[in-house]
Design a protein around this motif. Structure first.
Motif, PDB file in Angstrom:
ATOM      1  N   ALA A 113       0.828  -1.204   0.000  1.00 36.88           N
ATOM      2  CA  ALA A 113       0.000   0.000   0.000  1.00 36.88           C
ATOM      3  C   ALA A 113       0.864   1.257   0.000  1.00 36.88           C
ATOM      4  O   ALA A 113       0.587   2.216  -0.690  1.00 36.88           O
ATOM      5  N   LYS A 114       1.948   1.246   0.783  1.00 30.76           N
ATOM      6  CA  LYS A 114       2.868   2.399   0.789  1.00 30.76           C
ATOM      7  C   LYS A 114       3.500   2.584  -0.584  1.00 30.76           C
ATOM      8  O   LYS A 114       3.689   3.695  -1.051  1.00 30.76           O
ATOM      9  N   SER A 115       3.864   1.444  -1.220  1.00 33.46           N
ATOM     10  CA  SER A 115       4.471   1.548  -2.556  1.00 33.46           C
ATOM     11  C   SER A 115       3.484   2.148  -3.549  1.00 33.46           C
ATOM     12  O   SER A 115       3.841   2.974  -4.382  1.00 33.46           O
ATOM     13  N   ARG A 116       2.208   1.680  -3.423  1.00 28.56           N
ATOM     14  CA  ARG A 116       1.204   2.272  -4.318  1.00 28.56           C
ATOM     15  C   ARG A 116       1.043   3.760  -4.057  1.00 28.56           C
ATOM     16  O   ARG A 116       0.861   4.554  -4.978  1.00 28.56           O
ATOM     17  N   ALA A 117       1.074   4.138  -2.766  1.00 32.25           N
ATOM     18  CA  ALA A 117       0.988   5.573  -2.451  1.00 32.25           C
ATOM     19  C   ALA A 117       2.157   6.340  -3.048  1.00 32.25           C
ATOM     20  O   ALA A 117       2.007   7.434  -3.570  1.00 32.25           O
ATOM     21  N   LEU A 118       3.360   5.730  -3.006  1.00 33.59           N
ATOM     22  CA  LEU A 118       4.542   6.376  -3.584  1.00 33.59           C
ATOM     23  C   LEU A 118       4.401   6.501  -5.095  1.00 33.59           C
ATOM     24  O   LEU A 118       4.732   7.539  -5.683  1.00 33.59           O
ATOM     25  N   ASP A 119       3.887   5.420  -5.732  1.00 31.40           N
ATOM     26  CA  ASP A 119       3.683   5.500  -7.187  1.00 31.40           C
ATOM     27  C   ASP A 119       2.668   6.577  -7.531  1.00 31.40           C
ATOM     28  O   ASP A 119       2.821   7.311  -8.521  1.00 31.40           O
ATOM     29  N   GLU A 120       1.597   6.661  -6.683  1.00 32.76           N
ATOM     30  CA  GLU A 120       0.586   7.684  -6.944  1.00 32.76           C
ATOM     31  C   GLU A 120       1.190   9.082  -6.806  1.00 32.76           C
ATOM     32  O   GLU A 120       0.926   9.975  -7.598  1.00 32.76           O
ATOM     33  N   ALA A 121       2.043   9.259  -5.787  1.00 33.78           N
ATOM     34  CA  ALA A 121       2.695  10.568  -5.613  1.00 33.78           C
ATOM     35  C   ALA A 121       3.629  10.880  -6.774  1.00 33.78           C
ATOM     36  O   ALA A 121       3.709  12.008  -7.255  1.00 33.78           O
ATOM     37  N   GLN A 122       4.362   9.836  -7.273  1.00 37.88           N
ATOM     38  CA  GLN A 122       5.238  10.058  -8.423  1.00 37.88           C
ATOM     39  C   GLN A 122       4.429  10.410  -9.674  1.00 37.88           C
ATOM     40  O   GLN A 122       4.824  11.252 -10.483  1.00 37.88           O
ATOM     41  N   ARG A 123       3.276   9.732  -9.801  1.00 38.46           N
ATOM     42  CA  ARG A 123       2.419  10.071 -10.938  1.00 38.46           C
ATOM     43  C   ARG A 123       1.917  11.512 -10.842  1.00 38.46           C
ATOM     44  O   ARG A 123       1.871  12.241 -11.834  1.00 38.46           O
ATOM     45  N   GLN A 124       1.558  11.919  -9.611  1.00 36.82           N
ATOM     46  CA  GLN A 124       1.145  13.310  -9.430  1.00 36.82           C
ATOM     47  C   GLN A 124       2.274  14.265  -9.776  1.00 36.82           C
ATOM     48  O   GLN A 124       2.069  15.317 -10.364  1.00 36.82           O
ATOM     49  N   LEU A 125       3.515  13.876  -9.395  1.00 35.98           N
ATOM     50  CA  LEU A 125       4.671  14.717  -9.718  1.00 35.98           C
ATOM     51  C   LEU A 125       4.858  14.830 -11.221  1.00 35.98           C
ATOM     52  O   LEU A 125       5.171  15.899 -11.753  1.00 35.98           O
ATOM     53  N   GLU A 126       4.646  13.690 -11.918  1.00 33.43           N
ATOM     54  CA  GLU A 126       4.756  13.736 -13.372  1.00 33.43           C
ATOM     55  C   GLU A 126       3.691  14.655 -13.967  1.00 33.43           C
ATOM     56  O   GLU A 126       3.947  15.387 -14.934  1.00 33.43           O
ATOM     57  N   GLU A 127       2.462  14.614 -13.374  1.00 31.80           N
ATOM     58  CA  GLU A 127       1.413  15.499 -13.871  1.00 31.80           C
ATOM     59  C   GLU A 127       1.802  16.962 -13.640  1.00 31.80           C
ATOM     60  O   GLU A 127       1.580  17.816 -14.502  1.00 31.80           O
ATOM     61  N   VAL A 128       2.379  17.251 -12.479  1.00 30.40           N
ATOM     62  CA  VAL A 128       2.807  18.632 -12.205  1.00 30.40           C
ATOM     63  C   VAL A 128       3.883  19.060 -13.188  1.00 30.40           C
ATOM     64  O   VAL A 128       3.901  20.179 -13.682  1.00 30.40           O
ATOM     65  N   ARG A 129       4.818  18.112 -13.491  1.00 29.26           N
ATOM     66  CA  ARG A 129       5.855  18.455 -14.468  1.00 29.26           C
ATOM     67  C   ARG A 129       5.262  18.695 -15.854  1.00 29.26           C
ATOM     68  O   ARG A 129       5.708  19.578 -16.594  1.00 29.26           O
ATOM     69  N   ALA A 130       4.228  17.888 -16.212  1.00 29.41           N
ATOM     70  CA  ALA A 130       3.570  18.122 -17.504  1.00 29.41           C
ATOM     71  C   ALA A 130       2.899  19.486 -17.522  1.00 29.41           C
ATOM     72  O   ALA A 130       2.961  20.213 -18.522  1.00 29.41           O
ATOM     73  N   ASN A 131       2.248  19.844 -16.384  1.00 27.56           N
ATOM     74  CA  ASN A 131       1.628  21.176 -16.306  1.00 27.56           C
ATOM     75  C   ASN A 131       2.683  22.263 -16.431  1.00 27.56           C
ATOM     76  O   ASN A 131       2.464  23.289 -17.093  1.00 27.56           O
ATOM     77  N   ARG A 132       3.827  22.025 -15.818  1.00 21.04           N
ATOM     78  CA  ARG A 132       4.912  23.005 -15.919  1.00 21.04           C
ATOM     79  C   ARG A 132       5.385  23.138 -17.358  1.00 21.04           C
ATOM     80  O   ARG A 132       5.665  24.231 -17.845  1.00 21.04           O
TER      81      ARG A 132
END
Length: 619
Positions: A497-516
């Motif tokens: 579950a923690k790993s999935r949370a980390l993947d979700e956070a990394q995906r969010q980071l990728e979305e922020v980078r795409a927005n940037r």
């Protein structure tokens, strides 16, 4: 468990038997009789006046067990010498007192144990009971004693019959008393279908083994020391000695071999018509013996070695040692159970912590959705601003084209040269206003670019905060992984579950980078439009330079296409016109200088924006 503790257990039953009212106190006259009987069986002199002198200052009546204990220790137990009395006589005295009050049975029942067997079971209970008052025996010790009795009767112990007793909470927590144990034995659930003589022999065997410290008994052939002949003797092995008798009744003792650390046992080959031989060597003699078979020889040699080991270790009883070991095992089991309960509580706390973190993650997701909605709204506003700016530029281009056409039409009219000159001056003034508007638009575009840069800085700060949160999550996950590596397999789900949370956070980071990246593209588009606006300004400067050349009255143009090139003004004929031309050239020089300065400022701002954006790519 020392001799004093064993005696106190039996005396405790005698004291409580005299407490008829169950008030915890006994009269002094009864205590005198009890003390006299104890001194008799313990073979110590009795002082009848000592009890009165001891309680001289206490004339309140009966005496409690706490009040009797100092007298018992000082005047009786302190004078006891081990080996000078028979402990079984003390047990019989206390049993006689307590059985009259507490052991009431139906003599006509076929399952009731004889008095002698009940006494031996009472002694076994006292030996295996806990060192706490009131005396009780835990369920593990009860099961151990019943297994020993069943083994002596050559039957298999069936614990299903006693589940009613062992399943009670009071039995599991505190244990059972001796009277409950005797009642359970009298019910005959274990001894059902077995003759009383067999039961009595089994109880006696267990009694002699546990209470009498008899490690092993049986017949062996012994070789004489003087006549060297073989005789069959009944041997009894205890931790301190090996005695042999004429018969099984143990009435005539033929010898006693003292065991110590210098003794040893050796297996001998068969000879003199005897088989399964072994010898016991002491410092002074060697005793040769022969067993009935190899199994008996192995049992005897092992038992003698056990007795020698107990003597070397300074232990007087095998079963006392085994009892202490079983007690330690129970304590360790209780500690493991307590540790397991603490582990379960810790796991529940971890589960609650995990649920709390999941709730926090849901709140973060909700906040992210809100931030995404706000970002989309800002993007829509910027897009509308871009569209409005584009429409404004198109309108300005159309106006510029119309102005160019009108200027060409005005210059085509040769007969109205003076009016066209005025109109041209007016058009120059209008054009100057438009240039100022274009400059204002360029300034506005730079302000928009600065706003975009600030938005980009905010996005970078948000990205840095998310990176910090991601690193914190990653550190928490690593700590959690290090903890759960020492725990059970159940925590692997939490790690996933923690790993999935980390993947979700990394995906969010990728979305922020795409927005940037999209914002960077918008900034590049704004810079492109700014450069286009600068190009338009430059174009208007060129057009203004062309229009500043005056047209002489009456001068003809060959065509409209090269009308600006064909005008030649006679400066010497019109001094006022020469002054206007000189002022116009000075204005053009100042405008060109301002354009150069503006282009230099634009280039410096672009370099500054590139340096501040770091890795921003401009096509």
């Amino acid at each position: 468990m020392d001799l004093r503790s064993e005696l106190l257990k039996s005396i405790w039953y005698g004291f409580t038997a005299l407490d008829l009212e169950k008030s915890g106190k006994v009269s002094k006259s009864q205590l005198k009789v009890l003390s006299h009987n104890l001194c008799t069986v313990l073979c110590i002199p009795h002082d009848p006046v000592a009890l009165e002198e001891h309680f001289r200052d206490d004339d309140d009546g009966p005496v409690s067990s706490q009040g009797y204990m100092p007298y018992l220790n000082k005047y009786i137990l302190d004078k006891v010498v081990e080996g000078s009395f028979i402990k079984e006589n003390v047990d019989e005295l206390c049993w006689t007192l307590t059985a009259k009050k507490n052991y009431q049975t139906d003599k006509s029942s076929c399952t009731v144990l004889p008095e002698k067997d009940a006494f031996r079971l009472w002694c076994l209970f006292n030996f295996l009971s806990e060192d706490k008052y009131p005396l009780v025996m835990v369920s593990d010790e009860v099961e151990y004693l019943l297994k020993k009795i069943c083994m002596a009767m050559s039957i298999e112990f069936n614990s299903v019959e006693l589940e009613d007793y062992f399943s009670q909470d009071s039995v599991q927590q505190t244990g059972i008393t001796v009277w409950v144990f005797l009642e359970m034995m009298n019910l005959g659930k274990i001894t059902k279908g077995i003759e009383k003589s067999v039961i009595s022999m089994a109880i006696e065997e267990v009694y002699r083994e546990i209470v009498g410290d008899v490690l092993k008994e049986g017949y062996l052939w012994k070789k004489g020391q003087l006549r060297r002949n073989w005789k069959e003797r009944w041997f009894t092995l205890r931790p301190s000695n090996l005695s042999y008798f004429t018969g099984e009744d143990r009435r005539e003792c033929q010898g006693n071999i003292v065991l110590d650390g210098n003794c040893c046992v050796e297996v001998l080959p068969d000879r003199d018509g005897k088989r399964c031989m072994f010898c016991l060597k002491t410092l002074s003699k060697t005793y040769e013996m022969s067993a009935s078979d190899t199994k008996q020889r192995q049992e005897w040699t092992t038992a003698i070695q056990t007795a020698i080991r107990l003597h070397v270790e300074g232990k007087s009883s095998l079963h006392k040692d085994l009892k202490l070991k079983r007690r330690e095992q129970r304590e360790q089991r209780e500690k493991r159970q307590q540790a397991k309960e603490e582990e379960l509580q810790r796991l529940r706390a971890l589960q609650e912590e995990r649920e709390r973190k999941l709730a926090e993650l849901e709140l973060l997701k909700e906040a992210q959705k809100q931030a995404q909605a706000l970002l989309e709204q800002d993007e829509e506003k910027r897009r509308q601003q871009y569209e409005q700016l584009q429409r404004t530029l198109e309108v300005q281009l159309r106006e510029a084209e119309e102005a160019r056409v009108s200027m060409q039409a005005e210059m085509a009219l040769k007969e109205e040269e003076a009016q066209r000159q005025k109109k041209r001056i007016q058009e120059l003034e209008e054009m100057q206003k438009r240039l100022e508007e274009a400059l204002q638009q360029e300034i506005k575009a730079r302000m928009d670019e600065e706003a975009f840069r600030l938005a980009q800085t905010g996005l970078l700060a948000e990205e840095e905060e998310k990176m910090k949160a991601l690193m914190i999550l990653q550190e928490e996950q690593e700590e959690y992984i290090q903890k759960t590596q020492r725990e059970k397999q159940e925590l692997k789900q939490e790690m996933e579950a923690k790993s999935r949370a980390l993947d979700e956070a990394q995906r969010q980071l990728e979305e922020v980078r795409a927005n940037r990246h999209r914002v960077d593209q918008d900034v590049v588009a704004a810079q492109r439009k700014l450069r286009q606006a600068s190009t338009n300004v430059k174009h208007w400067n060129v057009q203004m330079n062309r229009l500043m050349r005056p047209i002489a009255p009456g001068e003809k143009r060959p065509s409209l296409g090269n009308s600006f090139l064909s005008f030649q003004l006679p400066s010497q004929r019109d001094p006022g016109l020469r002054l206007r031309r000189r002022s116009g050239s000075e204005d053009r020089n100042e405008a060109s200088k301002e354009n150069v300065q503006q282009r230099a400022g634009c280039e410096s701002e672009k370099r500054h924006s590139h340096a501040s954006n770091g890795d921003m790519d401009v096509p």
